[in-house]
Structures are given as structure tokens and as C-alpha cells.
Design a protein around this motif. Structure first.
Motif, PDB file in Angstrom:
ATOM      1  N   ASP A  51       0.979  -1.312   0.013  1.00  0.00           N
ATOM      2  CA  ASP A  51       0.297  -0.069  -0.192  1.00  0.00           C
ATOM      3  C   ASP A  51       0.861   1.409  -0.029  1.00  0.00           C
ATOM      4  O   ASP A  51       0.400   2.402  -0.576  1.00  0.00           O
ATOM      5  N   ALA A  52       2.171   1.290   0.741  1.00  0.00           N
ATOM      6  CA  ALA A  52       3.008   2.299   0.598  1.00  0.00           C
ATOM      7  C   ALA A  52       3.839   2.536  -0.607  1.00  0.00           C
ATOM      8  O   ALA A  52       4.825   3.519  -0.586  1.00  0.00           O
ATOM      9  N   GLY A  53       3.555   1.536  -1.407  1.00  0.00           N
ATOM     10  CA  GLY A  53       4.414   1.774  -2.777  1.00  0.00           C
ATOM     11  C   GLY A  53       5.692   0.685  -2.990  1.00  0.00           C
ATOM     12  O   GLY A  53       6.433   0.854  -3.837  1.00  0.00           O
ATOM     13  N   TYR A  54       5.960  -0.306  -2.025  1.00  0.00           N
ATOM     14  CA  TYR A  54       6.994  -1.061  -2.019  1.00  0.00           C
ATOM     15  C   TYR A  54       6.363  -2.615  -2.414  1.00  0.00           C
ATOM     16  O   TYR A  54       5.966  -3.235  -1.802  1.00  0.00           O
ATOM     17  N   GLY A  55       6.521  -2.474  -3.608  1.00  0.00           N
ATOM     18  CA  GLY A  55       5.894  -3.760  -4.340  1.00  0.00           C
ATOM     19  C   GLY A  55       6.723  -4.797  -4.938  1.00  0.00           C
ATOM     20  O   GLY A  55       6.200  -5.824  -5.514  1.00  0.00           O
ATOM     21  N   THR A  56       7.899  -4.696  -4.747  1.00  0.00           N
ATOM     22  CA  THR A  56       8.835  -5.669  -5.418  1.00  0.00           C
ATOM     23  C   THR A  56       9.731  -5.976  -4.512  1.00  0.00           C
ATOM     24  O   THR A  56      10.227  -5.213  -3.409  1.00  0.00           O
ATOM     25  N   GLU A  57      10.592  -7.288  -4.368  1.00  0.00           N
ATOM     26  CA  GLU A  57      11.346  -7.624  -3.490  1.00  0.00           C
ATOM     27  C   GLU A  57      12.530  -6.664  -3.301  1.00  0.00           C
ATOM     28  O   GLU A  57      13.338  -6.566  -2.260  1.00  0.00           O
ATOM     29  N   LYS A  58      13.230  -6.265  -4.410  1.00  0.00           N
ATOM     30  CA  LYS A  58      14.176  -5.076  -4.445  1.00  0.00           C
ATOM     31  C   LYS A  58      13.825  -3.871  -3.794  1.00  0.00           C
ATOM     32  O   LYS A  58      14.820  -3.315  -2.836  1.00  0.00           O
ATOM     33  N   GLU A  59      12.683  -3.438  -3.936  1.00  0.00           N
ATOM     34  CA  GLU A  59      12.428  -2.184  -3.195  1.00  0.00           C
ATOM     35  C   GLU A  59      12.342  -2.468  -1.792  1.00  0.00           C
ATOM     36  O   GLU A  59      12.676  -1.619  -0.792  1.00  0.00           O
ATOM     37  N   ILE A  60      11.816  -3.609  -1.185  1.00  0.00           N
ATOM     38  CA  ILE A  60      11.600  -3.979  -0.012  1.00  0.00           C
ATOM     39  C   ILE A  60      13.126  -4.234   0.720  1.00  0.00           C
ATOM     40  O   ILE A  60      13.344  -3.770   1.834  1.00  0.00           O
ATOM     41  N   VAL A  61      13.939  -4.937   0.008  1.00  0.00           N
ATOM     42  CA  VAL A  61      15.280  -5.123   0.638  1.00  0.00           C
ATOM     43  C   VAL A  61      15.956  -3.806   0.815  1.00  0.00           C
ATOM     44  O   VAL A  61      16.778  -3.798   1.630  1.00  0.00           O
ATOM     45  N   ASN A  62      15.850  -2.824  -0.169  1.00  0.00           N
ATOM     46  CA  ASN A  62      16.450  -1.732  -0.097  1.00  0.00           C
ATOM     47  C   ASN A  62      16.091  -0.549   0.704  1.00  0.00           C
ATOM     48  O   ASN A  62      16.637   0.578   0.709  1.00  0.00           O
TER      49      ASN A  62
ATOM     50  N   ASP B 116       6.589  -4.029  13.963  1.00  0.00           N
ATOM     51  CA  ASP B 116       6.481  -3.984  12.309  1.00  0.00           C
ATOM     52  C   ASP B 116       7.905  -3.968  11.774  1.00  0.00           C
ATOM     53  O   ASP B 116       8.294  -4.545  10.991  1.00  0.00           O
ATOM     54  N   LEU B 117       8.746  -3.000  12.312  1.00  0.00           N
ATOM     55  CA  LEU B 117      10.211  -3.196  12.069  1.00  0.00           C
ATOM     56  C   LEU B 117      10.758  -4.304  12.101  1.00  0.00           C
ATOM     57  O   LEU B 117      11.534  -4.648  11.383  1.00  0.00           O
ATOM     58  N   CYS B 118      10.534  -5.059  13.290  1.00  0.00           N
ATOM     59  CA  CYS B 118      11.000  -6.413  13.394  1.00  0.00           C
ATOM     60  C   CYS B 118      10.806  -7.291  12.119  1.00  0.00           C
ATOM     61  O   CYS B 118      11.601  -8.121  11.529  1.00  0.00           O
ATOM     62  N   ILE B 119       9.252  -7.196  11.957  1.00  0.00           N
ATOM     63  CA  ILE B 119       8.911  -7.995  10.872  1.00  0.00           C
ATOM     64  C   ILE B 119       9.463  -7.715   9.456  1.00  0.00           C
ATOM     65  O   ILE B 119       9.943  -8.512   8.661  1.00  0.00           O
ATOM     66  N   ILE B 120       9.485  -6.242   9.271  1.00  0.00           N
ATOM     67  CA  ILE B 120      10.410  -5.998   7.816  1.00  0.00           C
ATOM     68  C   ILE B 120      11.670  -6.533   7.941  1.00  0.00           C
ATOM     69  O   ILE B 120      12.008  -6.876   6.793  1.00  0.00           O
ATOM     70  N   SER B 121      12.517  -6.397   8.912  1.00  0.00           N
ATOM     71  CA  SER B 121      13.686  -6.829   8.827  1.00  0.00           C
ATOM     72  C   SER B 121      13.974  -8.420   8.584  1.00  0.00           C
ATOM     73  O   SER B 121      14.622  -8.795   7.937  1.00  0.00           O
ATOM     74  N   GLU B 122      13.036  -9.204   9.365  1.00  0.00           N
ATOM     75  CA  GLU B 122      12.885 -10.369   8.949  1.00  0.00           C
ATOM     76  C   GLU B 122      12.669 -10.892   7.672  1.00  0.00           C
ATOM     77  O   GLU B 122      13.171 -11.736   6.893  1.00  0.00           O
ATOM     78  N   LEU B 123      11.586  -9.773   7.089  1.00  0.00           N
ATOM     79  CA  LEU B 123      11.372 -10.230   5.633  1.00  0.00           C
ATOM     80  C   LEU B 123      12.364  -9.764   4.517  1.00  0.00           C
ATOM     81  O   LEU B 123      12.552 -10.539   3.780  1.00  0.00           O
ATOM     82  N   GLN B 124      13.060  -8.654   4.904  1.00  0.00           N
ATOM     83  CA  GLN B 124      14.266  -8.497   4.315  1.00  0.00           C
ATOM     84  C   GLN B 124      15.071  -9.731   4.081  1.00  0.00           C
ATOM     85  O   GLN B 124      15.646 -10.078   3.331  1.00  0.00           O
ATOM     86  N   LYS B 125      15.552 -10.334   5.356  1.00  0.00           N
ATOM     87  CA  LYS B 125      16.496 -11.513   5.404  1.00  0.00           C
ATOM     88  C   LYS B 125      15.826 -12.589   4.513  1.00  0.00           C
ATOM     89  O   LYS B 125      16.729 -13.092   4.006  1.00  0.00           O
ATOM     90  N   SER B 126      14.538 -12.941   4.653  1.00  0.00           N
ATOM     91  CA  SER B 126      14.105 -13.835   3.855  1.00  0.00           C
ATOM     92  C   SER B 126      14.044 -13.733   2.353  1.00  0.00           C
ATOM     93  O   SER B 126      14.468 -14.475   1.596  1.00  0.00           O
ATOM     94  N   ILE B 127      13.995 -12.436   2.049  1.00  0.00           N
ATOM     95  CA  ILE B 127      14.029 -12.229   0.374  1.00  0.00           C
ATOM     96  C   ILE B 127      15.514 -12.405   0.020  1.00  0.00           C
ATOM     97  O   ILE B 127      15.605 -13.235  -0.913  1.00  0.00           O
ATOM     98  N   LYS B 128      16.331 -11.985   0.960  1.00  0.00           N
ATOM     99  CA  LYS B 128      17.790 -12.111   0.553  1.00  0.00           C
ATOM    100  C   LYS B 128      18.155 -13.661   0.472  1.00  0.00           C
ATOM    101  O   LYS B 128      19.072 -13.976  -0.324  1.00  0.00           O
ATOM    102  N   ALA B 129      17.480 -14.507   1.392  1.00  0.00           N
ATOM    103  CA  ALA B 129      17.947 -15.936   1.250  1.00  0.00           C
ATOM    104  C   ALA B 129      16.940 -16.781   0.451  1.00  0.00           C
ATOM    105  O   ALA B 129      16.960 -17.794   0.412  1.00  0.00           O
TER     106      ALA B 129
END
Length: 82
Positions: free
Chosen positions: A16-27, A43-56
Motif C-alpha cells: 500500500d505504501a508503494g513497496y511492491g517488489t523484493e528489490k524495493e523492500i530489501v533496499n 513492524d520493524l522487526c517483521i520488515i527486517s525478517e522479511l528483508q532477510k528472507s528475501i535475500k535468502a
């Protein structure tokens, strides 16, 4: 089937905030995360874990709250010489 509902909700908020791709979320930077409407520490913890999961390359495992047993058997003998 188990599902990480909180992560799914945070992911929807990212979309909803405009982050629609893995690259956008990771960055995403911390400033960008903090700028999200109504963001909290959980939420910050979840976003951080999501970023780690995307990278892996383990987003589905993260969202389903399942780990892959296959990783534990990595390097197992597949019929070759022992």
C-alpha cells in the motif's frame, strides 16, 4: 496450514505504501521504514525478517512459518561414492 498473519499484514502495508517488489523492500532504509504510517517496533522487526528472507530466497517459508528440512540434508549422498 500455518501462516504468519502479522507478516502478511505488514507486507500488505508495504504494498500500500508503494513497496511492491523484493528489490524495493530489501533496499528500504530505516528512515523509510519509520516513515510508514502507524509503524511500530514489532513492524520493524517483521520488515527486517522479511528483508532477510528475501535475500535468502525463503519468502514463502517465512510467510508460512515453515522451515525446509531439505537444508538439514544438504550434502547427503545421492548414490555416488561414499
Amino acid at each position: 496450514m500455518g501462516k504468519n498473519q502479522k507478516a502478511v499484514k505488514v507486507l500488505q502495508r508495504l504494498f500500500d505504501a508503494g513497496y511492491g517488489t523484493e528489490k524495493e523492500i530489501v533496499n528500504m532504509t530505516m528512515d523509510e521504514m519509520l516513515a510508514l504510517p502507524g509503524v511500530n517496533v514489532a513492524d520493524l522487526c517483521i520488515i527486517s525478517e522479511l528483508q532477510k528472507s528475501i535475500k535468502a530466497n525463503k519468502v514463502i517459508s517465512y510467510l508460512s512459518e515453515k522451515t525446509e528440512a531439505r537444508e538439514e540434508t544438504k550434502g547427503a549422498d545421492y548414490g555416488g561414492t561414499t
